[in-house]
Design an enzyme around this catalytic site. Structure first.
Site, PDB file in Angstrom:
ATOM      1  N   ALA A   1     -31.326  56.659  20.045  1.00 15.41           N
ATOM      2  CA  ALA A   1     -31.347  57.491  21.241  1.00 15.41           C
ATOM      3  C   ALA A   1     -31.064  58.821  21.046  1.00 15.41           C
ATOM      4  CB  ALA A   1     -30.383  57.070  22.205  1.00 15.41           C
ATOM      5  N   LYS A   2     -30.138  59.299  20.162  1.00 16.98           N
ATOM      6  CA  LYS A   2     -29.998  60.570  19.841  1.00 16.98           C
ATOM      7  C   LYS A   2     -30.993  61.386  18.810  1.00 16.98           C
ATOM      8  CE  LYS A   2     -26.302  61.270  22.145  1.00 16.98           C
ATOM      9  NZ  LYS A   2     -26.161  62.160  23.252  1.00 16.98           N
TER      10      LYS A   2
ATOM     11  N   ARG B   1     -15.935  64.598  32.612  1.00 15.49           N
ATOM     12  CA  ARG B   1     -14.883  64.639  31.639  1.00 15.49           C
ATOM     13  C   ARG B   1     -15.514  65.006  30.405  1.00 15.49           C
ATOM     14  NH1 ARG B   1     -16.167  59.700  32.910  1.00 15.49           N
ATOM     15  NH2 ARG B   1     -14.339  59.493  34.344  1.00 15.49           N
TER      16      ARG B   1
ATOM     17  N   TYR C   1     -27.356  54.046  19.614  1.00 16.55           N
ATOM     18  CA  TYR C   1     -27.017  55.315  19.774  1.00 16.55           C
ATOM     19  C   TYR C   1     -27.681  56.299  18.865  1.00 16.55           C
ATOM     20  CZ  TYR C   1     -23.671  59.142  20.731  1.00 16.55           C
ATOM     21  OH  TYR C   1     -23.038  60.644  21.057  1.00 16.55           O
ATOM     22  N   ALA C   2     -27.770  55.989  17.652  1.00 16.29           N
ATOM     23  CA  ALA C   2     -28.409  56.749  16.604  1.00 16.29           C
ATOM     24  C   ALA C   2     -30.036  57.006  17.033  1.00 16.29           C
ATOM     25  CB  ALA C   2     -28.428  56.219  15.438  1.00 16.29           C
TER      26      ALA C   2
END
Length: 260
Positions: free
Chosen positions: A164-165, A23, A161-162
């Site tokens: 990781a990114k 998706r 998340y930050a």
């Protein structure tokens, strides 16, 4: 060992792997790469969820296969890439798009939330890249595109998340240095606000309606609109193509304007 002095050429029947392709950005990317002439391995955690993307590709005359795999599991990653080779051919493009959210403020964030997000985004990209690159080096041609995010610059409630990114950006630049001699480029696309199920989940976490959330975001974006999965797929298509061979180790923010 391939000849490293002369880059190879893209295979006549190139194969692309797109993770998290059931998706959103992943599905749009799979469709775009299929239209670019790639046979596409549509990879997601649940193989059945990939059916719609595969069907859309085959309806347009393309070749695709659905593969279920946990990208954070080394054994399953190796099995998934082996299956791609068997059913479609050796991969020449890898798009590391699989991702999850476990948003929370630092003092509320559990170790499991941290480990899950770092595991899928960072460990998953590492495992997939390690498994795919050996086929690319053998061909003397390859493209790896990692999905970073504007959140790499910092975003409240997204420490996991930050991190990781941002980590993916360092990962991208390092692989570009290591793999360039084998005809493989490695780049990252960092989306800003894009309309997906993940941004809808963020709106819900903040107690906002999704339409209201989009309108608020668009007001702060110079082009005065939010992004679509197709916007991101177009950038990935460039990095995955033949004409981007002298572009490597770059992070492209696709966010509707400059980010400070």
């Amino acid at each position: 060992m391939p000849n490293t002095s002369t880059p190879g050429r893209r295979p006549d029947q190139p194969v692309a792997i797109v993770t998290g392709a059931a998706r959103g950005i992943g599905a749009a990317t799979a469709l775009r790469l299929a239209s670019d002439g790639y046979a596409v391995a549509v990879v997601d955690l649940d193989e059945a969820s990939c059916a719609a993307t595969v069907e859309a590709i085959t309806e347009q005359g393309g070749r695709a296969v659905a593969i279920g795999a946990d990208v954070a599991d080394a054994v399953r990653v190796e099995a998934a890439v082996d299956r791609v080779v068997t059913e479609l051919g050796p991969p020449s493009v890898l798009v590391n798009n699989a991702g999850v959210l476990r948003d929370n403020l630092l003092f509320k964030m559990s170790e499991a939330d941290w480990d899950t997000v770092l595991g899928v985004h960072l460990r998953g990209s590492f495992l997939m890249s390690r498994a795919a690159q050996k086929h690319m080096t053998a061909q003397g041609w390859g493209r790896i595109v990692n999905l970073s995010s504007s959140s790499a610059l910092g975003n409240r409630g997204q420490a996991n998340y930050a991190a990781a990114k941002a980590g993916l950006q360092g990962f991208t630049k390092t692989l570009a240095i290591e793999l360039g001699r084998y005809g493989i480029t490695v780049n990252a696309v960092a989306p800003g606000f894009v309309v997906t199920e993940m941004t809808a989940a963020t709106a819900a976490r903040m107690g906002l309606g999704f339409e209201e959330f989009q309108q608020s975001a668009a007001a702060a974006i110079p082009v005065r609109r939010v992004g679509t999965p197709q916007d991101i797929a177009a950038a990935i298509s460039f990095f995955a193509g033949e004409h981007s061979g002298f572009v490597s180790g770059q992070v492209l923010y696709v966010a509707g304007g400059p980010l400070c």
